[in-house]
Design a protein around this motif. Structure first.
Motif, PDB file in Angstrom:
ATOM      1  N   ASN A  23      81.152  18.492  29.348  1.00  0.00           N
ATOM      2  CA  ASN A  23      80.533  17.951  30.557  1.00  0.00           C
ATOM      3  C   ASN A  23      81.078  18.555  31.848  1.00  0.00           C
ATOM      4  OD1 ASN A  23      79.002  16.231  28.936  1.00  0.00           O
ATOM      5  ND2 ASN A  23      80.634  14.703  28.919  1.00  0.00           N
ATOM      6  N   LEU A  24      81.995  19.518  31.761  1.00  0.00           N
ATOM      7  CA  LEU A  24      82.547  20.125  32.972  1.00  0.00           C
ATOM      8  C   LEU A  24      81.492  20.971  33.667  1.00  0.00           C
ATOM      9  CD1 LEU A  24      86.118  21.221  31.810  1.00  0.00           C
ATOM     10  CD2 LEU A  24      85.519  19.333  33.310  1.00  0.00           C
ATOM     11  N   GLN A  30      80.973  26.663  31.731  1.00  0.00           N
ATOM     12  CA  GLN A  30      79.627  26.419  31.220  1.00  0.00           C
ATOM     13  C   GLN A  30      79.087  27.663  30.528  1.00  0.00           C
ATOM     14  OE1 GLN A  30      77.381  25.071  34.625  1.00  0.00           O
ATOM     15  NE2 GLN A  30      77.681  22.939  34.046  1.00  0.00           N
ATOM     16  N   GLY A  31      78.444  27.457  29.423  1.00  0.00           N
ATOM     17  CA  GLY A  31      77.864  28.566  28.681  1.00  0.00           C
ATOM     18  C   GLY A  31      78.859  29.329  27.835  1.00  0.00           C
ATOM     19  N   THR A  32      80.094  28.873  27.801  1.00  0.00           N
ATOM     20  CA  THR A  32      81.122  29.512  26.983  1.00  0.00           C
ATOM     21  C   THR A  32      81.404  28.625  25.788  1.00  0.00           C
ATOM     22  OG1 THR A  32      82.137  30.429  28.976  1.00  0.00           O
ATOM     23  CG2 THR A  32      83.462  30.443  26.996  1.00  0.00           C
ATOM     24  N   MET A  33      81.380  29.204  24.618  1.00  0.00           N
ATOM     25  CA  MET A  33      81.668  28.448  23.399  1.00  0.00           C
ATOM     26  C   MET A  33      83.177  28.270  23.288  1.00  0.00           C
ATOM     27  SD  MET A  33      80.196  27.041  20.917  1.00  0.00           S
ATOM     28  CE  MET A  33      80.493  26.456  19.287  1.00  0.00           C
ATOM     29  N   ILE A  34      83.643  27.034  23.493  1.00  0.00           N
ATOM     30  CA  ILE A  34      85.069  26.719  23.479  1.00  0.00           C
ATOM     31  C   ILE A  34      85.352  25.812  22.295  1.00  0.00           C
ATOM     32  CG2 ILE A  34      86.979  25.645  24.731  1.00  0.00           C
ATOM     33  CD1 ILE A  34      85.438  26.249  27.309  1.00  0.00           C
ATOM     34  N   SER A  35      86.391  26.156  21.550  1.00  0.00           N
ATOM     35  CA  SER A  35      86.797  25.350  20.411  1.00  0.00           C
ATOM     36  C   SER A  35      88.273  24.991  20.557  1.00  0.00           C
ATOM     37  CB  SER A  35      86.570  26.140  19.122  1.00  0.00           C
ATOM     38  OG  SER A  35      87.039  25.417  18.017  1.00  0.00           O
ATOM     39  N   ILE A  36      88.566  23.700  20.475  1.00  0.00           N
ATOM     40  CA  ILE A  36      89.964  23.262  20.500  1.00  0.00           C
ATOM     41  C   ILE A  36      90.460  23.323  19.059  1.00  0.00           C
ATOM     42  CG2 ILE A  36      91.546  21.368  20.975  1.00  0.00           C
ATOM     43  CD1 ILE A  36      89.645  20.465  23.168  1.00  0.00           C
ATOM     44  N   THR A  37      91.382  24.235  18.795  1.00  0.00           N
ATOM     45  CA  THR A  37      91.833  24.447  17.433  1.00  0.00           C
ATOM     46  C   THR A  37      92.991  23.539  17.039  1.00  0.00           C
ATOM     47  OG1 THR A  37      93.254  26.261  18.168  1.00  0.00           O
ATOM     48  CG2 THR A  37      91.056  26.839  17.372  1.00  0.00           C
ATOM     49  N   ARG A  38      93.836  23.200  18.010  1.00  0.00           N
ATOM     50  CA  ARG A  38      95.026  22.412  17.678  1.00  0.00           C
ATOM     51  C   ARG A  38      95.575  21.772  18.944  1.00  0.00           C
ATOM     52  NH1 ARG A  38      98.401  26.535  15.587  1.00  0.00           N
ATOM     53  NH2 ARG A  38      99.608  26.681  17.480  1.00  0.00           N
ATOM     54  N   VAL A  39      96.205  20.616  18.777  1.00  0.00           N
ATOM     55  CA  VAL A  39      96.866  19.919  19.884  1.00  0.00           C
ATOM     56  C   VAL A  39      98.257  19.530  19.417  1.00  0.00           C
ATOM     57  CG1 VAL A  39      96.830  17.867  21.357  1.00  0.00           C
ATOM     58  CG2 VAL A  39      94.693  19.027  20.816  1.00  0.00           C
ATOM     59  N   LEU A  55      84.589  31.986  21.636  1.00  0.00           N
ATOM     60  CA  LEU A  55      83.769  32.873  20.834  1.00  0.00           C
ATOM     61  C   LEU A  55      83.478  34.172  21.587  1.00  0.00           C
ATOM     62  CD1 LEU A  55      82.489  33.002  18.084  1.00  0.00           C
ATOM     63  CD2 LEU A  55      80.418  32.050  19.043  1.00  0.00           C
ATOM     64  N   GLN A  56      83.229  34.065  22.889  1.00  0.00           N
ATOM     65  CA  GLN A  56      83.005  35.248  23.717  1.00  0.00           C
ATOM     66  C   GLN A  56      84.348  35.691  24.288  1.00  0.00           C
ATOM     67  OE1 GLN A  56      81.515  32.243  24.564  1.00  0.00           O
ATOM     68  NE2 GLN A  56      79.311  32.484  24.411  1.00  0.00           N
ATOM     69  N   GLU A  57      84.938  36.724  23.709  1.00  0.00           N
ATOM     70  CA  GLU A  57      86.265  37.164  24.130  1.00  0.00           C
ATOM     71  C   GLU A  57      86.282  37.671  25.561  1.00  0.00           C
ATOM     72  OE1 GLU A  57      88.475  39.644  21.389  1.00  0.00           O
ATOM     73  OE2 GLU A  57      87.177  38.964  19.769  1.00  0.00           O
ATOM     74  N   ASP A  58      85.168  38.242  26.030  1.00  0.00           N
ATOM     75  CA  ASP A  58      85.132  38.793  27.383  1.00  0.00           C
ATOM     76  C   ASP A  58      85.180  37.699  28.452  1.00  0.00           C
ATOM     77  OD1 ASP A  58      82.616  38.017  26.430  1.00  0.00           O
ATOM     78  OD2 ASP A  58      81.566  39.325  27.849  1.00  0.00           O
ATOM     79  N   ARG A  59      84.831  36.479  28.104  1.00  0.00           N
ATOM     80  CA  ARG A  59      84.850  35.372  29.064  1.00  0.00           C
ATOM     81  C   ARG A  59      86.072  34.478  28.904  1.00  0.00           C
ATOM     82  NH1 ARG A  59      79.190  32.520  29.467  1.00  0.00           N
ATOM     83  NH2 ARG A  59      80.231  31.784  31.321  1.00  0.00           N
ATOM     84  N   ALA A  60      86.968  34.813  27.991  1.00  0.00           N
ATOM     85  CA  ALA A  60      88.104  33.944  27.679  1.00  0.00           C
ATOM     86  C   ALA A  60      89.041  33.757  28.863  1.00  0.00           C
ATOM     87  CB  ALA A  60      88.872  34.496  26.478  1.00  0.00           C
ATOM     88  N   ALA A  61      89.368  34.820  29.579  1.00  0.00           N
ATOM     89  CA  ALA A  61      90.324  34.717  30.688  1.00  0.00           C
ATOM     90  C   ALA A  61      89.787  33.813  31.798  1.00  0.00           C
ATOM     91  CB  ALA A  61      90.647  36.106  31.228  1.00  0.00           C
ATOM     92  N   ASP A  62      88.511  34.002  32.151  1.00  0.00           N
ATOM     93  CA  ASP A  62      87.921  33.161  33.204  1.00  0.00           C
ATOM     94  C   ASP A  62      87.806  31.703  32.755  1.00  0.00           C
ATOM     95  OD1 ASP A  62      87.685  35.145  35.084  1.00  0.00           O
ATOM     96  OD2 ASP A  62      85.630  35.668  34.531  1.00  0.00           O
ATOM     97  N   ALA A  63      87.405  31.499  31.506  1.00  0.00           N
ATOM     98  CA  ALA A  63      87.253  30.132  31.007  1.00  0.00           C
ATOM     99  C   ALA A  63      88.607  29.429  30.946  1.00  0.00           C
ATOM    100  CB  ALA A  63      86.595  30.142  29.635  1.00  0.00           C
ATOM    101  N   LEU A  64      89.656  30.154  30.580  1.00  0.00           N
ATOM    102  CA  LEU A  64      90.992  29.559  30.535  1.00  0.00           C
ATOM    103  C   LEU A  64      91.450  29.170  31.942  1.00  0.00           C
ATOM    104  CD1 LEU A  64      93.151  28.819  28.473  1.00  0.00           C
ATOM    105  CD2 LEU A  64      94.188  31.039  28.862  1.00  0.00           C
ATOM    106  N   LYS A  65      91.130  29.996  32.927  1.00  0.00           N
ATOM    107  CA  LYS A  65      91.444  29.641  34.332  1.00  0.00           C
ATOM    108  C   LYS A  65      90.670  28.391  34.749  1.00  0.00           C
ATOM    109  CE  LYS A  65      92.503  34.306  35.892  1.00  0.00           C
ATOM    110  NZ  LYS A  65      92.058  35.442  36.718  1.00  0.00           N
ATOM    111  N   GLY A  66      89.418  28.295  34.315  1.00  0.00           N
ATOM    112  CA  GLY A  66      88.615  27.118  34.619  1.00  0.00           C
ATOM    113  C   GLY A  66      89.194  25.861  34.002  1.00  0.00           C
ATOM    114  N   LEU A  67      89.670  25.966  32.773  1.00  0.00           N
ATOM    115  CA  LEU A  67      90.283  24.814  32.111  1.00  0.00           C
ATOM    116  C   LEU A  67      91.568  24.402  32.819  1.00  0.00           C
ATOM    117  CD1 LEU A  67      89.782  25.701  28.346  1.00  0.00           C
ATOM    118  CD2 LEU A  67      88.657  23.883  29.625  1.00  0.00           C
TER     119      LEU A  67
END
Length: 123
Positions: A23-24, A30-39, A55-67
């Motif tokens: 819901n973020l 948004q539009g990035t497939m994110i999976s929480i593998t472990r906590v 899933l999209q490795e090219d968007r991982a750095a930006d998505a991690l900054k967003g998180l």
């Protein structure tokens, strides 16, 4: 070895965060497939380390900054959803196990099997 209580808390945090991330409104997420593998949560409940895979490795750095930028909001929502005395501070970590598994599967599928290498039929 984590106690049963910590394991239950880890599972609940994983479920709650999975729903909240969907819901973020951050365009990096948004539009990035994110999976929480472990906590992993510390026994004193002050910190929790959330391992995420993209899933999209090219968007991982930006998505991690967003998180990371949404951590305060996610922590507040997590405190409302869970009945804990202390809501742990969220630390994000990149887990590339899904991408690594997909890469290995592609390599295995790309191998060609020669007819000579197959086991002979035993009659």
């Amino acid at each position: 070895m984590a106690s049963n209580r910590i394991m239950r808390i880890n599972e609940q945090i994983q479920q709650e965060l999975s729903g909240l991330i969907r819901n973020l409104k951050d365009p990096r997420i948004q539009g990035t497939m994110i999976s929480i593998t472990r906590v992993e949560t510390t026994p004193d409940l002050h910190f929790t380390k959330v391992y995420v895979s993209f899933l999209q490795e090219d968007r991982a750095a930006d998505a991690l900054k967003g998180l990371k930028s949404a951590s305060g909001y996610l922590r507040r929502e997590l405190s409302q959803a869970m009945a804990l005395r202390h809501t742990p501070e969220i630390q994000w970590a990149l887990d590339d196990s899904i991408a690594y598994g997909a890469k290995m599967l592609a390599l295995i599928n790309s191998l060609e099997v020669d007819q000579d290498d197959q086991a002979p039929d035993q009659d």
